[in-house]
Scaffold this motif. Structure first.
Motif, short mmCIF file in Angstrom:
data_model
loop_
_atom_site.label_atom_id
_atom_site.label_comp_id
_atom_site.label_asym_id
_atom_site.label_seq_id
_atom_site.Cartn_x
_atom_site.Cartn_y
_atom_site.Cartn_z
N VAL A 156 0.85 -1.21 0.00
CA VAL A 156 0.00 0.00 0.00
C VAL A 156 0.88 1.25 0.00
CG1 VAL A 156 -1.77 1.31 1.26
CG2 VAL A 156 -1.93 -1.18 1.12
N ALA A 157 1.95 1.23 0.80
CA ALA A 157 2.89 2.36 0.81
C ALA A 157 3.52 2.54 -0.57
CB ALA A 157 3.96 2.13 1.86
N ASP A 158 3.86 1.42 -1.22
CA ASP A 158 4.45 1.49 -2.57
C ASP A 158 3.47 2.14 -3.54
OD1 ASP A 158 6.75 0.29 -1.68
OD2 ASP A 158 6.22 -1.71 -2.37
N ARG A 159 2.18 1.81 -3.38
CA ARG A 159 1.16 2.39 -4.27
C ARG A 159 1.00 3.89 -4.02
NH1 ARG A 159 -3.44 -1.35 -2.66
NH2 ARG A 159 -4.75 0.34 -3.38
N MET A 160 1.10 4.28 -2.76
CA MET A 160 0.91 5.70 -2.42
C MET A 160 1.93 6.59 -3.11
SD MET A 160 -0.01 5.76 1.61
CE MET A 160 -1.48 4.99 2.27
N GLN A 161 3.16 6.10 -3.25
CA GLN A 161 4.19 6.98 -3.83
C GLN A 161 4.58 6.58 -5.25
OE1 GLN A 161 8.02 6.87 -1.93
NE2 GLN A 161 8.35 4.85 -2.78
N ALA A 162 3.80 5.68 -5.87
CA ALA A 162 4.13 5.20 -7.22
C ALA A 162 4.02 6.30 -8.27
CB ALA A 162 3.22 4.04 -7.60
N LYS A 163 4.82 6.15 -9.32
CA LYS A 163 4.85 7.11 -10.43
C LYS A 163 4.13 6.53 -11.65
CE LYS A 163 7.38 10.19 -8.30
NZ LYS A 163 6.77 10.03 -6.99
N PRO A 164 3.69 7.41 -12.59
CA PRO A 164 2.98 6.94 -13.79
C PRO A 164 3.77 5.86 -14.54
CG PRO A 164 2.93 9.33 -13.68
CD PRO A 164 3.83 8.88 -12.58
N GLY A 165 3.02 4.89 -15.08
CA GLY A 165 3.65 3.86 -15.91
C GLY A 165 4.18 2.68 -15.13
N THR A 166 4.10 2.72 -13.79
CA THR A 166 4.58 1.59 -12.99
C THR A 166 3.39 0.71 -12.59
OG1 THR A 166 4.40 2.82 -10.91
CG2 THR A 166 6.50 2.94 -12.07
N LYS A 167 3.69 -0.53 -12.19
CA LYS A 167 2.59 -1.47 -11.87
C LYS A 167 1.83 -1.05 -10.61
CE LYS A 167 5.39 -4.85 -9.26
NZ LYS A 167 4.90 -4.53 -7.94
N LEU A 172 -5.19 5.30 -5.94
CA LEU A 172 -4.69 5.68 -4.61
C LEU A 172 -3.45 6.57 -4.73
CD1 LEU A 172 -4.82 5.43 -1.51
CD2 LEU A 172 -3.38 3.39 -1.70
N SER A 173 -2.55 6.22 -5.65
CA SER A 173 -1.33 7.04 -5.87
C SER A 173 -1.72 8.48 -6.17
CB SER A 173 -0.51 6.51 -7.06
OG SER A 173 -0.51 5.12 -7.13
N LEU A 174 -2.66 8.65 -7.10
CA LEU A 174 -3.06 9.98 -7.54
C LEU A 174 -3.76 10.76 -6.44
CD1 LEU A 174 -4.05 8.73 -11.03
CD2 LEU A 174 -2.65 10.78 -10.70
N ARG A 227 -10.89 7.31 -11.12
CA ARG A 227 -11.40 5.97 -10.75
C ARG A 227 -11.82 5.17 -11.97
NH1 ARG A 227 -13.41 8.76 -6.25
NH2 ARG A 227 -15.39 9.15 -7.28
N ALA A 228 -12.51 5.84 -12.90
CA ALA A 228 -12.97 5.16 -14.12
C ALA A 228 -11.79 4.68 -14.96
CB ALA A 228 -13.85 6.10 -14.95
#
Length: 302
Positions: A156-167, A172-174, A227-228
Motif C-alpha cells: 500500500v505504501a508502494d502504491r501511495m508513492q508510485a509514479k505513472p507507468g509503474t505497476k 490511490l497514488s493519484l 477511478r474510471a
C-alpha cells in the motif's frame, strides 16, 4: 507503567487481561522500541501538538505520543480494550480515548473541540483491510491535517508513492499525491509485531499540501475520471471513460477530449500524470457544460 515497546511487557499485559487479538480489527501490536522511536521522530510531534491516533490497540504507541505531544485523542473501535487502556495509559493526563469507529466520527468537530480548529498531526498503525478508506477519509473530512504518519502494508505504501507507468500506480497514488507529499520512512518486518502479520509493513509520512499541486475546475469530477480510468486497467483510457457513470459523454466525445489533451485515445490511464488528469478533467468539464447549455437551448426552442 512499563513501556509496551518491549515484547515481554506486551505479552504480560495481554496475558493479564486474557486479551485475544481479533483478525476483523486487524490487530497486530508493535513490539520494537526502535521502530516506535522512528515513527515518533518522523511524525514531527512536539509539545505544542494535538495528535489524533487511530487504533491505539493496547496503547503501545500512545504511551510514546503522550510523552511527546501536548494532547492525544486516541480513537479505538474495540471496547474489549477498555480495561487494558485504563491501565496502560493510566498515568497520562493528556490523553482521551474515544470508543468509536473512526470512519463514523465527525473529525472536524473533534478537532474544533480539542484543538480550536488548528492543524493536527495524525499517527496510526492502520489495519490493512481499511487503510485506504481511513486515509481518504482524513483528507476529505475537512479536518485541518498537517501531517499523517502511518504504518501500512508495504504494498500500500508502494502504491501511495508510485509514479505513472509503474505497476503500483493507480487511483490511490493519484489521490494521495493530490493531497500530500508521501515519503517512506522505514520498512518494518513481520517479526516486529505480535502476532506476526503475513506481510511486511512500511512507515510512510504524508505531508499535507497547503494548496494541491494542480489546479482543477471540479475536484469530484477529476476523481471520478481517475477511478474510471483504473477500474479496468487493461482497458484503454477512451473505453474506460466512455462507459463511466457520472461523466455522461459519448465515446466519440471522450476521444476528442483525450486528443485535445495531446495523447492518443488508445493510451491507458496508468500512463497519465496527475497534471494530465487535471487537464483532461478541465477539458471534459468544459464539454459537459457546453453539452448542458446546448440541451437547454434546444429544450427552450422546442
Amino acid at each position: 507503567m512499563a513501556s509496551l515497546g518491549i515484547p515481554q511487557n506486551t505479552i504480560a499485559v495481554l496475558q493479564k487481561y486474557q486479551f485475544h487479538t481479533q483478525k476483523r480489527f486487524g490487530q497486530n501490536f508493535l513490539i520494537d522500541p526502535h521502530v516506535l522511536s522512528k515513527i515518533i521522530e518522523a511524525s514531527g510531534v512536539t509539545k505544542e501538538d494535538f495528535v489524533l491516533e487511530i487504533g491505539p490497540g493496547i496503547g503501545t504507541m500512545t504511551q510514546y505520543l503522550c510523552e511527546s505531544a501536548r494532547e492525544v485523542a486516541a480513537v479505538e473501535i474495540d471496547r474489549n480494550l477498555e480495561p487494558v487502556l485504563a491501565e496502560t495509559l493510566g498515568e497520562y493526563d493528556n490523553v482521551t480515548v474515544i470508543w468509536e469507529d473512526v470512519l463514523k466520527l465527525d473529525l472536524q468537530e473533534l478537532v474544533s473541540e480539542k484543538n480550536a480548529g488548528r492543524p493536527v498531526k495524525v499517527v496510526a498503525n492502520l489495519p490493512y483491510y481499511i487503510t485506504t478508506p481511513i486515509i481518504m477519509g482524513l483528507f476529505e473530512s475537512g479536518m485541518p491535517v498537517e501531517r499523517i504518519t502511518v504504518m501500512v502494508q508495504k504494498e500500500v505504501a508502494d502504491r501511495m508513492q508510485a509514479k505513472p507507468g509503474t505497476k503500483d500506480y493507480g487511483a490511490l497514488s493519484l489521490a494521495v499525491q493530490y493531497y500530500s507529499m508521501p515519503e517512506i520512512v522505514a520498512n518494518v518486518p513481520p517479526n516486529c509485531f505480535l502476532p506476526r502479520p503475513k506481510v511486511g509493513s512500511t512507515v510512510i509520512t504524508l505531508v499535507r499540501y497547503k494548496e494541491p499541486p494542480v489546479c482543477v475546475k471540479d475536484e469530484a469530477l477529476m476523481f471520478r475520471i481517475i477511478r474510471a480510468s483504473f477500474n479496468q486497467r487493461r482497458k484503454t483510457l477512451a473505453n474506460g471513460l466512455g462507459n463511466a457513470p457520472g461523466i455522461g459523454l459519448s465515446k466519440e466525445t471522450v476521444q476528442e477530449c483525450i486528443r485535445e489533451l495531446g495523447v492518443s485515445p488508445s493510451v491507458r490511464g496508468e500512463t497519465l500524470s496527475l497534471k494530465q488528469f487535471a487537464e483532461l478533467s478541465d477539458i471534459i468539464w468544459k464539454k459537459q457544460r457546453r453539452g448542458a447549455a446546448e440541451n437547454r437551448a434546444s429544450e427552450e426552442e422546442g
